[in-house]
Design an enzyme around this catalytic site. Structure first.
Site, PDB file in Angstrom:
ATOM      1  N   ARG A 187      20.588 -18.770  17.505  1.00  0.00           N
ATOM      2  CA  ARG A 187      19.501 -17.803  17.318  1.00  0.00           C
ATOM      3  C   ARG A 187      19.750 -16.609  18.235  1.00  0.00           C
ATOM      4  O   ARG A 187      19.536 -15.457  17.871  1.00  0.00           O
ATOM      5  CB  ARG A 187      18.127 -18.436  17.595  1.00  0.00           C
ATOM      6  CG  ARG A 187      17.020 -17.395  17.565  1.00  0.00           C
ATOM      7  CD  ARG A 187      15.586 -17.911  17.461  1.00  0.00           C
ATOM      8  NE  ARG A 187      15.344 -19.235  17.955  1.00  0.00           N
ATOM      9  CZ  ARG A 187      15.271 -19.572  19.254  1.00  0.00           C
ATOM     10  NH1 ARG A 187      15.438 -18.662  20.198  1.00  0.00           N
ATOM     11  NH2 ARG A 187      15.047 -20.815  19.602  1.00  0.00           N
ATOM     12  N   TYR A 202       8.777   2.629   0.403  1.00  0.00           N
ATOM     13  CA  TYR A 202       9.145   1.343  -0.195  1.00  0.00           C
ATOM     14  C   TYR A 202       7.911   0.422  -0.173  1.00  0.00           C
ATOM     15  O   TYR A 202       7.246   0.301   0.858  1.00  0.00           O
ATOM     16  CB  TYR A 202      10.302   0.734   0.604  1.00  0.00           C
ATOM     17  CG  TYR A 202      10.659  -0.663   0.162  1.00  0.00           C
ATOM     18  CD1 TYR A 202      11.245  -0.895  -1.077  1.00  0.00           C
ATOM     19  CD2 TYR A 202      10.392  -1.751   0.977  1.00  0.00           C
ATOM     20  CE1 TYR A 202      11.560  -2.170  -1.481  1.00  0.00           C
ATOM     21  CE2 TYR A 202      10.717  -3.043   0.579  1.00  0.00           C
ATOM     22  CZ  TYR A 202      11.299  -3.240  -0.657  1.00  0.00           C
ATOM     23  OH  TYR A 202      11.608  -4.508  -1.059  1.00  0.00           O
ATOM     24  N   ASP A 233      14.369   4.638   8.025  1.00  0.00           N
ATOM     25  CA  ASP A 233      14.862   3.646   7.065  1.00  0.00           C
ATOM     26  C   ASP A 233      15.986   4.332   6.286  1.00  0.00           C
ATOM     27  O   ASP A 233      15.731   5.222   5.464  1.00  0.00           O
ATOM     28  CB  ASP A 233      13.711   3.217   6.142  1.00  0.00           C
ATOM     29  CG  ASP A 233      14.145   2.164   5.119  1.00  0.00           C
ATOM     30  OD1 ASP A 233      15.349   2.059   4.835  1.00  0.00           O
ATOM     31  OD2 ASP A 233      13.259   1.470   4.585  1.00  0.00           O
ATOM     32  N   LYS A 262      21.170  -3.845   0.308  1.00  0.00           N
ATOM     33  CA  LYS A 262      21.438  -2.824  -0.699  1.00  0.00           C
ATOM     34  C   LYS A 262      22.867  -2.308  -0.543  1.00  0.00           C
ATOM     35  O   LYS A 262      23.798  -3.051  -0.771  1.00  0.00           O
ATOM     36  CB  LYS A 262      20.382  -1.715  -0.589  1.00  0.00           C
ATOM     37  CG  LYS A 262      18.942  -2.247  -0.390  1.00  0.00           C
ATOM     38  CD  LYS A 262      18.394  -2.987  -1.571  1.00  0.00           C
ATOM     39  CE  LYS A 262      17.097  -3.737  -1.298  1.00  0.00           C
ATOM     40  NZ  LYS A 262      16.013  -3.013  -0.684  1.00  0.00           N
TER      41      LYS A 262
HETATM   42  C1  LIG Z   1      14.777  -3.290  -0.006  1.00  0.00           C
HETATM   43  C2  LIG Z   1      14.237  -2.318   0.946  1.00  0.00           C
HETATM   44  C3  LIG Z   1      13.609  -2.718   2.125  1.00  0.00           C
HETATM   45  C4  LIG Z   1      13.376  -4.182   2.448  1.00  0.00           C
HETATM   46  O1  LIG Z   1      14.569  -4.843   2.682  1.00  0.00           O
HETATM   47  P1  LIG Z   1      14.787  -6.420   2.367  1.00  0.00           P
HETATM   48  O2  LIG Z   1      16.205  -6.625   2.737  1.00  0.00           O
HETATM   49  O3  LIG Z   1      14.486  -6.622   0.927  1.00  0.00           O
HETATM   50  O4  LIG Z   1      13.824  -7.146   3.242  1.00  0.00           O
HETATM   51  C5  LIG Z   1      13.165  -1.747   2.985  1.00  0.00           C
HETATM   52  N1  LIG Z   1      13.317  -0.434   2.719  1.00  0.00           N
HETATM   53  C6  LIG Z   1      13.905  -0.006   1.586  1.00  0.00           C
HETATM   54  C7  LIG Z   1      14.055   1.464   1.344  1.00  0.00           C
HETATM   55  C8  LIG Z   1      14.390  -0.914   0.670  1.00  0.00           C
HETATM   56  O5  LIG Z   1      14.960  -0.478  -0.463  1.00  0.00           O
END
Ligand SMILES: *Cc1c(COP(=O)(O)O)cnc(C)c1O
Length: 383
Positions: free
Chosen positions: A50, A102, A174, A199
Site C-alpha cells: 500500500r 466531468y 484535470d 483514458k
Molecule cells: C474519466 C474521467 C475522470 C474519472 O476517472 P476514473 O479513472 O474513471 O475514475 C475524471 N475526469 C475526467 C475528465 C474523466 O474523463
C-alpha cells in the site's frame, strides 16, 4: 540526461531504468503485498505494497517525467486521485470549479465532500472574470478541467494561476482530456495535475487508474501520506499496463489529433449538422487560448444534428458501427457517447442544459483507426 528529455523520449525513458535484479527492460509486475526484512526495519526500501511497490513506483516516476513535475502518485482510479486532493482541505474551505465538468467529478464534489463541510462554486471558467467574483478568504482550491467535457470549452490556465497568485489558493488541473502530450499545466504555474490515466495515458481501454503530479515537496508529503493512509492505490498489474501505454502516448495522440481534425471538418460541412464543438476551429470562442496553451486540439469533439431531439440523437449513436457506444474515452478504438443519458446523467437537467449539454448532443472519442472508415461510419449513421 534522463531528466531533460524531449517529450517523445520522456514517454519511453523518463524516470525509467532497467530492473536492478536481472536487467529487465520493462519493470517486472511485482505482484506482492509485502517484502522480507533481515531485521525489523532492515529492508530494501519496500515494506508493504500500500505504501510502496516497485512497479507502481516506476509508473509514478514516468508520470512525473511526462508532466515535467517532480512527484508522481498513482491511484486506483481518476476519482481516487481527486479524492486525495480534496482531502488536503478542511471543513469550511471553498472550491471553485467549472460548471461544465466531468459528471463523476461533479458527483464526488456535491454528493461526498459537501457532506464533509466543503463548499463548491461552479462557474463558467472559460470566462476568467467570473472566477474572480467567486473568490473569498475561504477559497482554497480552484479545480480546472480543460478542454471541458463534453462542451470543449477551453480554460486559460495561466490566467487562472495569475488571478490567485499569492492568495494561498491551490490550482489543480484535470488534464485527462488533453493528456500530457498536448499540455503540461505545471509548466503554466498550476500546483497539481490530475489524470484519469484510464483514458489517453493507458490508452487501450484495459485499465482504470488515476494519477497526480506536482512540484511542491510539502504538498507531495501530504498527498503521499493520504495515498498511504486512505489507501486508494492501484495494483502492480494496472501500473504495468499504464506504464506500457504511456510509452506510445505521443504516437497515439498525434493520430488521435489528426483524425479528429479531419472528422471535425467533415461534420462542419455536413448539411445535417447544426454545430460542432472542437477547439481547433478559428470560430471556437476560446480558439486563441487553445492555440496558446495546447500543442494540438485533441481527440475529442461533440456535435448536434439539425432539429435533433433526445430520440434522434439516440438513433444516431445506435446506428454507428465502428464507433462503439460506450462510456469512457481516450482508447485506440473510437467511441461515441450520449452525455445527457450517459456520462452526465448524474447532473440535474437544468444545470446540464445551462452549460450546453442538451439532449441532442453527441460526443465522440476519435480513435486511431483509418479516418476514411470513421467518416464512412458517421455518414451512414447521420444519414
Ligand atoms: C474519466 C474521467 C475522470 C474519472 O476517472 P476514473 O479513472 O474513471 O475514475 C475524471 N475526469 C475526467 C475528465 C474523466 O474523463
Amino acid at each position: 540526461m534522463k531528466d531533460k528529455l524531449h517529450f517523445n523520449s520522456a514517454t519511453i525513458h523518463g524516470g525509467q531504468e532497467p530492473d536492478k535484479a536481472y536487467g529487465a527492460v520493462m519493470p517486472p509486475i511485482y505482484q506482492t503485498s509485502t517484502y522480507a526484512q533481515s531485521t525489523p526495519g532492515g529492508h530494501k526500501g519496500f515494506e508493504y505494497s500500500r505504501t510502496h511497490n516497485p512497479t507502481r513506483q516506476a509508473l509514478e516516476k514516468s508520470l512525473a517525467s511526462i508532466e515535467q513535475g517532480t512527484f508522481g502518485f498513482a491511484f486506483g482510479s481518476g476519482l481516487a486521485a481527486m479524492d486525495a486532493v480534496l482531502k488536503l482541505l478542511k471543513p469550511g474551505d471553498e472550491i471553485i470549479s467549472t460548471d461544465d465538468l466531468y459528471g463523476g467529478s461533479y458527483r464526488i464534489f456535491t454528493k461526498i465532500f459537501e457532506d464533509f463541510g466543503l463548499k463548491f462554486h461552479f462557474v463558467p471558467m472559460h470566462n476568467t472574470k467570473l472566477i474572480a467574483s467567486s473568490i473569498n478568504k475561504k477559497t482554497k482550491l480552484i479545480w480546472i478541467e480543460t478542454p471541458t467535457n463534453p462542451m470543449m470549452n477551453i480554460i486559460d490556465i495561466q490566467a487562472v494561476v495569475k488571478l490567485v497568485k499569492g492568495k494561498g489558493i491551490l490550482v489543480a488541473v484535470d488534464n485527462t482530456f488533453a493528456s500530457s502530450y498536448i499540455q503540461q499545466p505545471l509548466t503554466m504555474g498550476a500546483d497539481i495535475v490530475m489524470h484519469s490515466a484510464t483514458k489517453y495515458l493507458a490508452g487501450h481501454s484495459d485499465v482504470v487508474l488515476g494519477a497526480l503530479v506536482l512540484n511542491s515537496s510539502s504538498i507531495a508529503d501530504k498527498i503521499g501520506f493520504i495515498q498511504n493512509a486512505s489507501g486508494a492505490i492501484c495494483g502492480p498489474m494496472d501500473s504495468f499496463l499504464t506504464l506500457r501505454g504511456i510509452k506510445t502516448l505521443h504516437v497515439r495522440m498525434q493520430r488521435h489529433c489528426e483524425n479528429t481534425a479531419v472528422i471535425a471538418k467533415f461534420l462542419k460541412n455536413h448539411p445535417k449538422i447544426e454545430k460542432v464543438y472542437w477547439p481547433g476551429f478559428k470560430s471556437h470562442p476560446n480558439h486563441i487560448i487553445a492555440k496558446g496553451q495546447m500543442k494540438d486540439y485533441g481527440g475529442m469533439l461533440s456535435f448536434i444534428t439539425k432539429g435533433a431531439d433526445y430520440k434522434a440523437a439516440i438513433k444516431i449513436v445506435e446506428r454507428l458501427e465502428l464507433f462503439t457506444l460506450a462510456e469512457s474515452l481516450g482508447g485506440v478504438e473510437s467511441l461515441a457517447g450520449h452525455p445527457a443519458s450517459m456520462t452526465h446523467a448524474s447532473i440535474p437537467k437544468e444545470i446540464r442544459e445551462k452549460s450546453g449539454v442538451v439532449d441532442a448532443l453527441i460526443r465522440l472519442s476519435v480513435g486511431i483507426e483509418d479516418v476514411r472508415d470513421l467518416i464512412s461510419d458517421l455518414e451512414q449513421a447521420i444519414g
